[in-house]
Design an enzyme around this catalytic site. Structure first.
Site, PDB file in Angstrom:
ATOM      1  N   GLN B 137       0.824  -1.207   0.000  1.00  0.00           N
ATOM      2  CA  GLN B 137       0.000   0.000   0.000  1.00  0.00           C
ATOM      3  C   GLN B 137       0.865   1.267   0.000  1.00  0.00           C
ATOM      4  O   GLN B 137       0.882   2.016  -0.960  1.00  0.00           O
ATOM      5  CB  GLN B 137      -0.943   0.003   1.203  1.00  0.00           C
ATOM      6  CG  GLN B 137      -1.837   1.247   1.263  1.00  0.00           C
ATOM      7  CD  GLN B 137      -2.733   1.239   2.486  1.00  0.00           C
ATOM      8  OE1 GLN B 137      -3.542   0.329   2.673  1.00  0.00           O
ATOM      9  NE2 GLN B 137      -2.591   2.227   3.332  1.00  0.00           N
ATOM     10  N   THR B 138       1.626   1.499   1.097  1.00  0.00           N
ATOM     11  CA  THR B 138       2.357   2.762   1.226  1.00  0.00           C
ATOM     12  C   THR B 138       3.406   2.937   0.126  1.00  0.00           C
ATOM     13  O   THR B 138       3.951   1.978  -0.384  1.00  0.00           O
ATOM     14  CB  THR B 138       3.072   2.838   2.585  1.00  0.00           C
ATOM     15  OG1 THR B 138       3.807   1.628   2.770  1.00  0.00           O
ATOM     16  CG2 THR B 138       2.087   3.000   3.711  1.00  0.00           C
ATOM     17  N   ARG B 310      19.207  -6.037  41.769  1.00  0.00           N
ATOM     18  CA  ARG B 310      20.235  -4.991  41.777  1.00  0.00           C
ATOM     19  C   ARG B 310      20.172  -4.176  43.058  1.00  0.00           C
ATOM     20  O   ARG B 310      19.115  -3.784  43.505  1.00  0.00           O
ATOM     21  CB  ARG B 310      19.985  -4.080  40.572  1.00  0.00           C
ATOM     22  CG  ARG B 310      20.963  -2.957  40.403  1.00  0.00           C
ATOM     23  CD  ARG B 310      20.589  -2.220  39.132  1.00  0.00           C
ATOM     24  NE  ARG B 310      21.205  -0.923  39.052  1.00  0.00           N
ATOM     25  CZ  ARG B 310      20.594   0.169  38.611  1.00  0.00           C
ATOM     26  NH1 ARG B 310      19.327   0.117  38.230  1.00  0.00           N
ATOM     27  NH2 ARG B 310      21.235   1.310  38.554  1.00  0.00           N
ATOM     28  N   GLN B 330      12.106   4.562  42.014  1.00  0.00           N
ATOM     29  CA  GLN B 330      12.027   3.406  41.120  1.00  0.00           C
ATOM     30  C   GLN B 330      10.570   2.924  41.038  1.00  0.00           C
ATOM     31  O   GLN B 330      10.040   2.701  39.955  1.00  0.00           O
ATOM     32  CB  GLN B 330      12.945   2.290  41.650  1.00  0.00           C
ATOM     33  CG  GLN B 330      13.217   1.155  40.677  1.00  0.00           C
ATOM     34  CD  GLN B 330      14.366   1.449  39.710  1.00  0.00           C
ATOM     35  OE1 GLN B 330      14.897   2.548  39.688  1.00  0.00           O
ATOM     36  NE2 GLN B 330      14.711   0.480  38.893  1.00  0.00           N
ATOM     37  N   ARG B 333       8.198   5.038  38.992  1.00  0.00           N
ATOM     38  CA  ARG B 333       8.301   4.946  37.534  1.00  0.00           C
ATOM     39  C   ARG B 333       7.889   3.558  37.048  1.00  0.00           C
ATOM     40  O   ARG B 333       7.295   3.422  35.978  1.00  0.00           O
ATOM     41  CB  ARG B 333       9.745   5.227  37.090  1.00  0.00           C
ATOM     42  CG  ARG B 333      10.185   6.655  37.386  1.00  0.00           C
ATOM     43  CD  ARG B 333      11.706   6.774  37.499  1.00  0.00           C
ATOM     44  NE  ARG B 333      12.381   6.697  36.215  1.00  0.00           N
ATOM     45  CZ  ARG B 333      13.684   6.446  36.062  1.00  0.00           C
ATOM     46  NH1 ARG B 333      14.443   6.202  37.119  1.00  0.00           N
ATOM     47  NH2 ARG B 333      14.222   6.423  34.875  1.00  0.00           N
ATOM     48  N   GLY B 401      22.836   1.202  33.696  1.00  0.00           N
ATOM     49  CA  GLY B 401      23.732   1.008  32.563  1.00  0.00           C
ATOM     50  C   GLY B 401      23.505  -0.316  31.849  1.00  0.00           C
ATOM     51  O   GLY B 401      23.505  -0.376  30.620  1.00  0.00           O
ATOM     52  N   THR B 422       3.512   3.903  14.380  1.00  0.00           N
ATOM     53  CA  THR B 422       3.380   4.513  13.053  1.00  0.00           C
ATOM     54  C   THR B 422       2.491   3.688  12.136  1.00  0.00           C
ATOM     55  O   THR B 422       1.644   4.233  11.422  1.00  0.00           O
ATOM     56  CB  THR B 422       4.787   4.679  12.422  1.00  0.00           C
ATOM     57  OG1 THR B 422       5.648   5.308  13.376  1.00  0.00           O
ATOM     58  CG2 THR B 422       4.720   5.514  11.160  1.00  0.00           C
ATOM     59  N   GLU B 424      -0.405   1.089  10.657  1.00  0.00           N
ATOM     60  CA  GLU B 424      -1.853   1.002  10.905  1.00  0.00           C
ATOM     61  C   GLU B 424      -2.406   2.309  11.482  1.00  0.00           C
ATOM     62  O   GLU B 424      -3.256   2.302  12.374  1.00  0.00           O
ATOM     63  CB  GLU B 424      -2.167  -0.158  11.853  1.00  0.00           C
ATOM     64  CG  GLU B 424      -2.090  -1.506  11.201  1.00  0.00           C
ATOM     65  CD  GLU B 424      -3.074  -1.666  10.054  1.00  0.00           C
ATOM     66  OE1 GLU B 424      -4.258  -1.350  10.252  1.00  0.00           O
ATOM     67  OE2 GLU B 424      -2.651  -2.090   8.957  1.00  0.00           O
ATOM     68  N   ASP B 426      -0.782   6.481  11.940  1.00  0.00           N
ATOM     69  CA  ASP B 426       0.099   7.247  12.813  1.00  0.00           C
ATOM     70  C   ASP B 426      -0.675   7.670  14.058  1.00  0.00           C
ATOM     71  O   ASP B 426      -1.837   8.088  13.979  1.00  0.00           O
ATOM     72  CB  ASP B 426       0.596   8.483  12.063  1.00  0.00           C
ATOM     73  CG  ASP B 426       1.363   9.425  12.966  1.00  0.00           C
ATOM     74  OD1 ASP B 426       2.576   9.233  13.095  1.00  0.00           O
ATOM     75  OD2 ASP B 426       0.731  10.331  13.564  1.00  0.00           O
TER      76      ASP B 426
END
Lengths: 664, 664
Positions: B137-138, B310, B330, B333, B401, B422, B424, B426
């Site tokens: 298509q695109t 950790r 921590q 988030r 890290g 992006t 199906e 944007d």
């Protein structure tokens, strides 16, 4: 298509003198000329090509990086480049390499922590690259917390040596760049133990590899830690792993400026103030802020140019579609990033002067501004690198599907940039340090101790706690005083709020621990204020060229008001502004975006980046994107043959219904 | 170390029945068993190993993918897997490949747009993989705007054929997966032209490659578009470029369910309702939402387990340092990401039932809910993929890290996931579609037309415009009604606000254009409300196992209140809640994070992912991270020799001061 400029119409609409803006961006005419000269030198040398980086496998990529570094070293000598020129040249070569650590960490560590005698012995070797060094601090199990490092350096008075040893797996040195395959020497951080006592972390110069044949010395296990994020990107760097099995080094390889061990094994501290080390930290973080503005400007340059080329929807009467740069949703995401790039450039410039100031004070034994300068650089490092990392990815998304192609340059820019959020202090850990400093500053306000530097505004606490924002119309938000006051009031109120909540906890530490998420937000508010303030100051400082000041004014307002909109909750919850004033921010932003629109391409042209440095088919100066994308595609190794490797074994049997019989 | 479980202590603190939660997550006992069986089947088969993916160059990687696909096809036959089992198996193989497009786009396009006759001819070939197809298509210059495609299909009545042609460079098909190197056929979208008239975009079945030797057919230029984001990741897919030079196909290869061209060249529309196509869109987007929950759960599983392993700082009296999972920054988030993974899982489950409902209605010619369902899936696709993409990167940062190492699995997960933002549709374009629908819904409220489905709450506009939030204590925020009402009021107020501002513009289109940034925010508010609502409904639906409901309650509250905190500006500026109530949200969140903490590891165990599927050294079930990291490092090709390739040419001359003489 040679010589065509598909963006000429965009450049014609600019309302300012682009050449003058280039000087503003570069910092001075001298800086601009220097950068321009070095950028062209690199761009014109085929050894420094970058467009094939993402197609090379790890070994080819690494070998190519060695080649570039050696070639650069050769050219620097042939052209008798100054130190300044050589640094710029390395910058435009734009590829992480062992030389970064040698010049950026190994040499400065010896300069900063070595005695004069040690410097005299080691620096000439390092300057001539007769030895190559790296900086071996972090360990497999230990990152941010330097005090938790496990490697030991035990003094043996019998032989007058230190015994460097890795007692556990987690004590393996891990991450140092240049360590894995290249460095002959390292500054190794280890717990200094003498006479049975642990004196904590100290730096030691340790030779790792033979200068004859480059093989690791006895007792040393060293290698590369493996593949990292992205293709190309940081994989040109040999981040390494290193283990010591009772490796002996002479006593005088302890870096002894701050403390010594005597022949008898006695630990002695020198009278050099330890604060001197902070000066180095201010310096390093200042360069990180400068790098942030470069990376973000690069990404936004690519996204802006391509957004001017790319068209989607909105075709009327069979005419061309609308350039995506005209869409408000595109402007609304992209223009604040251009503004941020400029903001970070100017705050970085200011940090450079702060570093000079701190250095002069340190030399005069004046430590009064050090804590503030340290908090300020920590915060700005965190703020600018986080925004830049997210901003690069946002720019990639703003380029639609094609931003996902390596040839857009954005995937690699992202992959190579993001470590900045972690190295030299994890961004969240740094914000907590800023918050601690803010809490201390707040607590000292009542004692009459005057806050200095970027916290000076807190001295105005009484006014800021109760002032009311005077904005009545959208245009009132163009007043820098209104913006400045709103950011100051928000920052001080959030800090005071946190301080009050912390004080309700059973202990300050507990309060600090449990409220750390709020503290981080207060620290961000403070750091944003710094950037806004320095941008306002920069704009007010002078008239530098046709229309330049007006553009900087627009960028500064976009930077500040976009933040205000994004953090509206902060401003409202602290009562800094009213909901109505918040709505006026959005209105003013719309108007500012329209003002920026005709200047967008020229504003990113002012970064003066060569196509080589940008490294992006989408960001080409001439906007001739599609033929370049098309051409680039055919260079992929998969296109070497029409029928792919593996057809006979793995595709034909499927298509021919013979898969059940095939040996796969 | 075999058999050690370093996370046993974390698993012991769980306050719920993990096995029961596994069923909830999977959707049913049947789903859980099926997934479990297929995951283990894939994990135990050495052909499907993934740990070397990022070390392979493009050609090796691609060949390996062909091998995996053929091997899977063989195993599916040998084991006589059902369609459901085969689909799951492909899912756990976890590598983008041409088969995704063949089964996910090519076959459905023929099913959805082909006549019965066409289906009868083409589907059996496709089912047996005697032909392999993709979805073209695109184009190079055309993405989101399908109507802007340039490829032409001109009917030639003389030969009863369509002539497929690429008139410009920008009309080159660009991006289709499976096109570059594999597909023998494609569904090609092109402007249908007959009798001199352009009838717009239609789908055509076009053969691209010889079934004998796989070479491209005459008139067809086809290849791979080159390297994409990351190493490994989507580079296993041959996204392709395709140009047609007057390629002729029989007339009956136009997909003719919706419209036909007669032998004489007359264009005829069938009476099949075009709305049927929307059904497919709802289906595809529903699977994307399900994928989002899988990707986000995978990333948060890795980050959670590693955060429990950790340790950093906080060592007291020489004891171990504090697990980073104990830090509030921590938790603050990470926990909202675990909650979001669950939220997306449940809204995805609900979307599946929505699809069934829509399909049944379509079959009964009932189109009354179609627009709402379409807007809803568009919005949820946008919301969940954006949050997931950012969330994966956040999880990487939460691993410090080591998250930057390919062996952490997170870089590749990010790189392979982000295209979902992006493809199906944007994500921003989709939100604008949602906003358009919301504006229409608002405008119809006065006409008495009742809003349906997920917009039904807008019928309650009078109450929602003036209601006041009753929350007085932090615990009042645990009341689902309070949360629900706050999200409804915020969404409706933002929508009404936009509608009023749009109506002030000279025309609706102009208003829509200039206010699009605000409209996007209103659309996000609406979509977040949907997810919150479906999560609340899921929690209330029943008691499914020991402590499970309590955990879901905590997750649901974290999901909603974290959003409330993040978008506090929206809630305050619309007067939905007061600043004081906003502060109580933060307080309640802190308490919720403490409740989740002892269950964190068990909550990600409930995803039931094998170590093979997770593909992360940091996310290992047994938490035995450091030896695995160390071992993995030595497998890097750079470690094949102690002295790296290039030493003699590019390092030794530098070290030996012979660089000036060296030929570089």
């Amino acid at each position: 298509m040679e010589g065509v400029d598909h963006l000429a119409h965009e450049r014609k609409t600019a309302q300012f003198d682009v050449e003058a803006m280039k000087v503003v961006w570069a910092g001075s005419k001298h800086e601009l000329d220097l950068s321009d000269r070095m950028a062209r030198l690199v761009a014109s040398d085929p050894v420094f090509r970058k467009d094939n980086r993402t197609m090379l496998d790890r070994k080819e990529l690494f070998k190519n990086t060695l080649k570039k570094a050696a070639h650069a070293w050769k050219r620097m000598h042939e052209l008798r480049l100054t130190e300044e020129e050589a640094g710029k040249m390395r910058f435009f070569i734009d590829e992480p390499a062992y030389v970064d650590l040698h010049w950026g960490m190994f040499v400065p560590a010896i300069k900063g922590q070595g005695t004069e005698e040690q410097q005299k012995k080691w620096l000439p070797l390092a300057y001539k690259m007769q030895i190559i060094g790296c900086y071996a601090q972090t360990e497999l199990g230990h990152g941010s917390n330097v005090q938790g490092l496990e490697t030991t350096a035990t003094f043996d008075p019998n032989t007058d040596e230190f015994i460097i040893h890795s007692p556990t797996l987690t004590s393996s040195k891990w991450w140092p760049g240049g360590l894995g395959k290249v460095s002959t020497h390292a500054v190794v951080y280890a717990r200094l133990i003498t006479d049975g006592k642990d004196y904590g972390i100290h730096g030691f110069i340790v030779q790792l590899r033979s200068l004859d044949d480059h093989s690791p010395l006895p007792g040393i296990t060293v290698g590369d830690i493996g593949d990292k994020f992205g293709s190309g990107a940081y994989n040109s760097m040999d981040n390494g792993v290193l283990r010591f099995d009772h490796v002996r080094i002479p006593r005088d390889q302890l870096l002894m400026r701050l403390s010594q061990v005597t022949r008898e094994g006695k630990y002695v501290q020198s009278d050099v103030p330890r604060q001197l080390l902070y000066g180095t930290m201010v310096f390093v973080r200042q360069t990180i802020v400068a790098d942030a503005s470069r990376a973000l400007s690069r990404a936004s340059c690519i996204a802006t140019r391509y957004s001017a080329v790319r068209r989607q929807f909105g075709a009327q009467d069979g005419g061309p579609e609308t350039a995506v740069l005209d869409y408000k949703t595109q402007q609304n995401r992209l223009f604040p990033l251009i503004a941020s790039a400029y903001a970070f450039r100017f705050v970085g410039e200011w940090l450079k002067s702060l570093y000079t100031d701190v250095t002069q004070r340190l030399q005069a034994n004046d430590f009064s501004t050090l804590a503030e300068a340290h908090a300020c650089t920590a915060g700005l490092k965190s703020l600018t690198t986080s925004v830049t990392a997210d901003g690069i990815e946002e720019c990639r998304k703003l380029c639609g599907g094609h931003g996902y192609l390596s040839s857009s340059g954005l995937p690699e820019l992202f992959a190579v940039y993001i470590p900045a959020c972690t190295y030299e202090g994890d961004n969240v850990v740094l914000l907590l340090q800023v918050a601690r400093f803010l809490m201390k500053t707040v607590s000292q306000l009542t004692t009459g101790k005057k806050p200095v530097g970027t916290t000076a505004y807190m001295g105005n606490i009484e006014h800021l706690m109760q002032c009311r924002c005077a904005v009545k119309t959208a245009d009132d938000w163009l007043n820098p005083c209104a913006i400045q006051e709103a950011f100051e009031a928000r920052a001080v109120r959030m800090a005071v709020n946190c301080a009050q909540n912390v004080s309700k906890a059973p202990s300050q530490e507990e309060g600090f621990f449990s409220l750390s998420a709020d503290l981080v937000e207060a620290a961000v508010a403070h750091c944003q204020l710094i950037v806004v303030t320095k941008f306002i100051e920069k704009v007010q400082r002078g008239n530098v060229g046709d229309g330049v000041k007006e553009q900087l004014q627009v960028l500064c307002n976009i930077y500040a008001l976009n933040l205000l909109h994004k953090h509206l909750g902060d401003f409202l919850v602290t009562g800094t502004i009213t909901p109505k004033q918040g709505a006026l921010v959005s209105e003013q932003l719309r108007s500012l975006y329209s003002k920026l629109r005709p200047n967008a391409v020229a504003l990113v042209d002012a970064f003066n980046y060569t196509d080589h440095y940008l490294g992006s088919v989408l960001g080409r100066y001439d906007g001739n994107v599609y033929p370049a994308l098309y051409e680039q595609a055919w260079k992929d190794p998969l296109n070497e043959s029409d029928v792919p490797d593996g057809y006979a074994e793995y595709l034909r049997p499927v298509l021919k219904q013979q898969v059940r019989l095939a040996r796969l």
